[in-house]
Design an enzyme around this catalytic site. Structure first.
Site: not given
Ligand code: BES
Ligand code: MN
Ligand code: ZN
Length: 499
Positions: A277, A351
């Site tokens: 990230k 997931r």
């Molecule tokens: N934990 C994150 C989602 C999240 C984002 C929670 C902001 C709380 C606040 C999750 O694991 C994630 O990174 N999701 C990605 C999925 C994508 C890579 C398909 C996302 O939402 O960008």
């Molecule tokens: Mn994630």
């Protein structure tokens, strides 16, 4: 964690000293005891209210130096609006708002007189909602604030709620307090930094529920390997801290009745893994275990109030780190269900954790219904912001139950669709399924992914990425972590699966 309020109940009578709060409805209508209290005011309440422009509107307040001879230091008049139309939500919010007023006085103790005009006197359940509002408002995460000057130290205020029927109120509070404690437990876990709260420490928190009569079992890496949970384990493999799967069981219902199952995403920190990230805001990912926190908090509430239902809570606890041993984009893993998953983005890890946790729960415990909670997608924030969690379900009856309990608990949900067409988006030529469907409809394709691990059990998925933390502060929550989901899950059990 600090709790800034100590609560107790007493009989409604004219408060004798210190700081007192009375409630006023629209047009300054008062309950009988409040009317007595203001009888000593010079010119009555009307005069001061007129000068201050206070009319008893909802959540307005009027802070008065108490009348001479009353023995009080200060009298706060708090508006409740149209007293005949108040809901539990209102009373909870009033508790929070009144406590905020009280904190400004810096008093050690205060009495809140809960009588209102007409027959809407809040005893029992409504007084307990008010008390819950006080307790939740009084929560602060300040464990790591050291070296406070005495003056700055938050005071632990003794708040007495004076009510028509203290016995009924105390009884209702014994249940409501268990719920509030569950919310506070969830907030604490979400607020706690990931260096302190790893998978093992989190599982220990689950084990502490044995004190309430919950049976707790924790599976470690070895057991999960044996069960072939390669989806969950793949996420964890870049971390030096071993994964855990904690199972909590509350057997308050009939023996042999299929349980209600709650399943939580417990990523103690989500760096994204190799699909790392951006740095900005990454600290928020200490809250990526908000689903697991809600499940443990709900188990606390349900066991604490001795709910007459069989409920199990399963939480998958891992840390998602980049490392020489971390999972790569392009890797293919075989989940416990036998489904093969192509990992296209290691940041779509929640997931993967849930795929095995859901399958395990369903196979091992044959639940009547299964609900997972997860801070799963940023996309749900795009769709719904911080104000609603996303609801997905393969079962309309279950979805309707959740929507109604969301209303009555004050933790809102909004349903989003699932369909064959959305499901197709996560097909891949290389395996049975891929772990991302791209940017569009990101919350829906994530839910479609989970559905592939649920068979036919009535199932719902709550995407709480927008509501678990970082939501706007309100009357009953001044903390970054909200504890979202605890009241909702508890309410669902109370409304539909007890007795
Ligand atoms: N934990 C994150 C989602 C999240 C984002 C929670 C902001 C709380 C606040 C999750 O694991 C994630 O990174 N999701 C990605 C999925 C994508 C890579 C398909 C996302 O939402 O960008
Ligand atoms: Mn994630
Ligand atoms: Zn995540």
């Amino acid at each position: 964690m600090t709790k800034l309020a100590k609560l107790n109940f007493s009989k409604a009578e004219t408060p004798k000293g210190g700081v007192a709060v009375i409630l006023a409805g629209s047009d300054l209508s008062l309950g009988p005891v409040a009317a007595e209290v203001v009888s000593g005011l010079e010119g009555g309440l009307q005069r001061s209210a007129g000068i201050a422009g206070f009319t008893g509107k909802k959540k307005a307040s009027l802070d008065l130096v108490a009348p001479a001879g009353s023995g009080l230091d200060r009298l706060i008049v708090f508006g409740v609006g149209d007293a005949g139309e108040l809901t539990g939500d209102d009373w909870r919010a009033f508790g929070g708002a009144v406590f905020a007023e009280l904190q400004k006085t810096k008093a050690d103790a205060a009495t809140v007189l809960l009588d209102v005009p007409g027959d809407a006197d809040p005893s029992g359940v409504l007084a307990a909602e008010f008390a819950m509002g006080v307790k939740l408002r009084a929560y602060a995460f300040d464990t790591y604030k050291t070296a406070k000057k005495d003056d700055d130290k938050p005071k632990n205020m003794k708040v007495t709620l004076a009510v028509a029927d203290p016995k009924a109120s105390k009884k209702a509070w014994s249940s409501a307090e268990a719920i509030a404690d569950g919310v506070i437990l969830a907030r604490d876990l979400v607020n706690e930094p990931a260096n302190v709260l790893g998978p093992v420490e989190f599982a220990e928190k689950a084990e502490e529920l044995t004190a309430l009569g919950v049976e707790v079992e924790v599976l470690g890496e070895k057991e999960m390997k044996k069960l072939k949970m390669a989806a969950l384990l793949g996420v964890s493999q870049g971390s030096t801290r071993p994964p855990q799967l904690a199972v909590m069981r509350w057997n308050g219902g009939k023996k042999g009745d299929a349980p209600v199952a709650f399943v939580g995403k417990g990523v103690v920190f989500d760096t994204g893994g190799i699909s790392i990230k951006p740095a900005a805001g990454m600290e928020d990912m200490k809250g990526d275990m908000g689903g697991a926190a809600a499940v443990i908090g709900a188990m606390h509430a349900i066991a604490g109030r001795k709910a007459k239902a069989n409920v199990i809570g399963v939480i998958g606890l891992v840390e998602n780190m980049p490392d020489g041993n971390a999972q790569r984009p392009g890797d293919i893993v075989t989940a416990m269900s036998g489904t093969t998953i192509e990992i296209l983005n290691t940041d779509a890890e929640g997931r993967l954790v849930l795929a095995d946790a859901l399958w395990y729960t369903q196979e091992k415990y044959k639940p009547a219904i299964m609900i997972d909670l997860a801070t799963l997608t940023g996309a749900v924030l795009v769709a719904l912001g911080n104000l609603n969690a996303g609801l997905f379900s393969n079962n309309d009856a279950l979805a309707d139950k959740l929507l109604s309990s969301a209303k009555s608990s004050g933790e809102p949900l909004w349903r989003l669709p699932l369909s064959k067409e959305y499901d197709k988006i996560i097909d891949t030529p290389n395996a049975d399924v891929k772990n991302t469907g791209g940017r569009w409809a990101g919350s829906i394709t994530a839910a479609q992914f989970l559905q592939r691990f649920t068979n036919d059990v009535p199932w719902a998925h709550l995407d709480i990425a927008g509501t678990a933390f970082g939501a706007p502060k309100d009357d009953i929550c001044q903390s970054w972590a909200s504890g979202y989901g605890v009241r909702l899950l508890n309410q669902l059990v109370a409304d539909h699966y007890e007795g």
